[in-house]
Design a protein around this motif. Structure first.
Motif, PDB file in Angstrom:
ATOM      1  N   ASP A  82     -15.407  -4.397   0.914  1.00 48.51           N
ATOM      2  CA  ASP A  82     -14.046  -3.955   1.231  1.00 48.51           C
ATOM      3  C   ASP A  82     -13.086  -5.025   0.728  1.00 48.51           C
ATOM      4  OD1 ASP A  82     -11.781  -2.794   2.205  1.00 48.51           O
ATOM      5  OD2 ASP A  82     -12.136  -3.337   4.298  1.00 48.51           O
ATOM      6  N   LYS A 116      -9.716  -5.986  -1.574  1.00 46.85           N
ATOM      7  CA  LYS A 116      -8.466  -5.402  -2.056  1.00 46.85           C
ATOM      8  C   LYS A 116      -8.115  -5.874  -3.460  1.00 46.85           C
ATOM      9  CE  LYS A 116      -7.949  -3.382   1.895  1.00 46.85           C
ATOM     10  NZ  LYS A 116      -8.263  -1.946   2.004  1.00 46.85           N
ATOM     11  N   THR A 117      -8.568  -7.067  -3.835  1.00 47.72           N
ATOM     12  CA  THR A 117      -8.195  -7.632  -5.131  1.00 47.72           C
ATOM     13  C   THR A 117      -9.448  -8.054  -5.890  1.00 47.72           C
ATOM     14  OG1 THR A 117      -7.992  -9.886  -4.263  1.00 47.72           O
ATOM     15  CG2 THR A 117      -6.026  -8.474  -4.174  1.00 47.72           C
ATOM     16  N   SER A 166      -7.210   0.970  -8.519  1.00 51.81           N
ATOM     17  CA  SER A 166      -6.649   0.415  -7.280  1.00 51.81           C
ATOM     18  C   SER A 166      -6.871   1.320  -6.074  1.00 51.81           C
ATOM     19  CB  SER A 166      -5.147   0.168  -7.455  1.00 51.81           C
ATOM     20  OG  SER A 166      -4.907  -0.795  -8.460  1.00 51.81           O
ATOM     21  N   ASN A 182     -13.603   0.890  -1.603  1.00 50.14           N
ATOM     22  CA  ASN A 182     -14.409  -0.328  -1.607  1.00 50.14           C
ATOM     23  C   ASN A 182     -14.998  -0.497  -3.005  1.00 50.14           C
ATOM     24  OD1 ASN A 182     -16.854   1.420  -1.421  1.00 50.14           O
ATOM     25  ND2 ASN A 182     -16.027   1.745   0.653  1.00 50.14           N
ATOM     26  N   SER A 238       0.806  -1.220   0.000  1.00 51.94           N
ATOM     27  CA  SER A 238       0.000   0.000   0.000  1.00 51.94           C
ATOM     28  C   SER A 238       0.840   1.271   0.000  1.00 51.94           C
ATOM     29  CB  SER A 238      -0.921   0.013   1.223  1.00 51.94           C
ATOM     30  OG  SER A 238      -0.154  -0.038   2.418  1.00 51.94           O
TER      31      SER A 238
END
Length: 362
Positions: free
Chosen positions: A321, A323-324, A256, A260, A134
């Motif tokens: 939520d 991330k990928t 990216s 969310n 991050s």
């Protein structure tokens, strides 16, 4: 030319000269070459030990190319140092001695440049290995700083070599570079714009290496950011090179950077569905979504949105939520299964299959 006293005690054949070079001096040159090779090998071995010693205190490993470059540079410098010592004892003619020292000086400058180059790479490798996924600043700054300092090292090595080998005037060279740079800048306007584009990316940081971006009609993962261009690998596994000058004017969407990921489903239900069953279906689905740890509770919607013919619609909207992309698809899969389970539980009749509104291309 005065030979050392010990040369006078050598056998006469060794003192025989040809073109101003005695036989013992020619043999000494061969010894110099062999000694330089041995010293270079010894220097590489010492470099390997030093790198192993470093790894005990700094566990972050260097890349194989960086380790090889460091070993090679230390080996060359070791060979040059031994060659200087032996060359001073050979008492060669002035023109040959000067030529030999110039050669060794040039090799030493190149080796020092290689060492500085590789040591800077080692620093960048260490910073990059410590950066978290991050940490966008480090993921962007490290590659660009690596390339900028590399270019600076090459420039300094060139100026030092020009000064020591050719007695060049550094101020004159810098002035020439300034005038030449102005001429080149006027002749290569697009290249200058690309450089300013890279500076814009550096300071504004709209994206970093590894980010998923959409730039006009291009979508993919940022692989490399150079002074002239940015390379993006698309989801078709092709590489697109975008001039940095275009990025100043383009609309850049950093996928990216989403906090969310929105999911929006339009469930079409038959009018044969009773109001009690519909209310229980919506209430249970909303409660299930709010219980999920990866769902943003305050953004959850499960309500009737329209009445049409021959069905009415129920809007299911939530934010994951995730991330990928893989995590998003897993959560969407669980949502679909829960909708089907509640459909069977409450005897809700679908008029058509759920039609998800895609929020992003995968």
């Amino acid at each position: 030319m005065t030979w050392p006293d010990w040369v006078l005690h050598l056998p006469a054949p060794l003192r025989w000269s040809f073109l101003g070079v005695a036989a013992w001096q020619a043999i000494g040159v061969l010894v110099l070459v062999l000694a330089a090779l041995v010293a270079a090998l010894f220097g590489r071995i010492v470099a390997v030990r030093l790198l192993r010693f470093r790894s005990r205190f700094l566990p972050n490993r260097l890349t194989l190319e960086t380790e090889r470059a460091i070993r090679r540079a230390i080996g060359i410098l070791s060979g040059v140092a031994v060659s200087y010592l032996i060359l001073g004892e050979l008492v060669l003619p002035s023109h040959l001695d000067g030529f030999g020292r110039s050669i060794l000086c040039g090799i030493a400058i190149v080796a020092f440049g290689m060492l500085a180059y590789s040591m800077w790479d080692a620093v960048c490798d260490d910073i990059a290995s410590r950066a978290t996924g991050s940490d966008r600043a480090e993921r962007l700054l490290v590659p660009m700083a690596r390339k900028f300092v590399r270019a600076l090292i090459v420039l300094v090595a060139f100026l030092v070599g020009a000064t020591m080998l050719f007695n060049a005037d550094v101020r004159g060279i810098l002035a020439s570079l300034g005038i030449g740079g102005l001429v080149v800048a006027l002749a290569a306007k697009d290249s200058v714009e690309n450089v300013f584009g890279s500076l814009t990316i550096l300071f504004d940081m709209p994206f970093a290496i590894g980010d998923w971006v959409r730039i006009d009609k291009t979508e993919g993962i940022v692989e490399e950011i150079n002074l002239r261009s940015t390379r993006v690998r698309t989801f078709e596994d092709t590489v697109i090179t975008l001039p940095n000058a275009n990025l100043i004017r383009a609309s850049v969407e950093n996928v990216s950077s989403r906090r969310n990921r929105r999911q929006k489903l339009d469930l079409r239900l038959s009018y044969d569905t009773g109001p009690e069953a519909l209310d229980a279906f919506c209430r249970d689905l909303r409660a299930w979504l709010e219980r999920q740890p990866k769902t943003v509770r305050e953004k959850t919607i499960v309500d009737i949105q329209d009445f049409g013919e021959p069905s009415f619609g129920v809007l299911v909207q939530c934010h994951f939520d995730a991330k990928t992309q893989a995590e998003e698809l897993d959560l969407r899969h669980l949502l679909g299964l829960e909708i089907l389970r509640l459909r069977d539980k409450h005897k809700v009749m679908f008029a058509a299959h759920p039609r998800p509104e895609p929020t992003a291309k995968h």
